[in-house]
Design a protein around this motif. Structure first.
Motif, short mmCIF file in Angstrom:
data_model
loop_
_atom_site.label_atom_id
_atom_site.label_comp_id
_atom_site.label_asym_id
_atom_site.label_seq_id
_atom_site.Cartn_x
_atom_site.Cartn_y
_atom_site.Cartn_z
N ARG A 87 -11.28 9.87 147.42
CA ARG A 87 -10.75 10.37 148.68
C ARG A 87 -10.27 9.15 149.46
NH1 ARG A 87 -13.31 14.77 151.25
NH2 ARG A 87 -14.06 13.30 152.80
N HIS A 138 -7.40 12.28 146.17
CA HIS A 138 -7.01 13.04 147.36
C HIS A 138 -6.55 12.04 148.42
CE1 HIS A 138 -8.66 17.03 146.29
NE2 HIS A 138 -9.47 16.29 145.53
N GLY A 159 -7.28 17.67 151.10
CA GLY A 159 -8.56 17.75 150.42
C GLY A 159 -8.83 19.08 149.85
#
Length: 137
Positions: free
Chosen positions: A56, A89, A137
């Motif tokens: 992420r 992401h 996300g």
């Protein structure tokens, strides 16, 4: 945290959501207050252990979105270290945590999300290397 904190849960964990903000250690120290060697070391060790990694990447305009300074060095490191990534992401910056600063009596420094065009260029730069990369996300 030291890698020993991950070891007990490895057999029971399907994947890890792994946040990354800045690859450059000095810039990480500048914005986060400490270096990132432990973050990178844990990422490498989790990958080597066969853990599923969902990276992420919190994207902040002007902080970690420059291709030559921020993105390519991280991509080169991922490939050189053979980090296995399930998905990346790209998470545009938001101010939902602003209240945390106020609660801690700290000064909130406003940042901005990168443009959709900038995010798409970053997404494509990861995708061309074979990484399953999405915006959001």
């Amino acid at each position: 945290v030291p890698f020993t904190a991950f070891e007990p849960v490895l057999p029971y964990t399907d994947f890890f959501l792994y946040d990354m903000k800045l690859f450059d250690a000095e810039r990480h120290r500048q914005y986060m207050g400490q270096g990132n060697w432990q973050i990178l070391e844990n990422m490498k060790r989790l990958s080597d252990a066969g853990a599923g990694l969902y990276l992420r990447l919190i994207m902040v305009d002007g902080v970690n979105t420059d291709g030559d300074r921020d993105i390519r060095p991280f991509q080169d490191w991922l490939q050189a270290q053979q980090i296995r990534v399930e998905r990346i992401h790209l998470l545009p910056y938001h101010e939902l945590g602003r209240h945390k600063y106020e609660a801690l009596h700290r000064t909130f420094q406003p940042f901005h999300a990168p443009s959709g065009q900038a995010l798409e260029a970053i997404r494509q730069s990861f995708a061309v290397l074979g990484y399953d990369t999405v915006i959001g996300g």
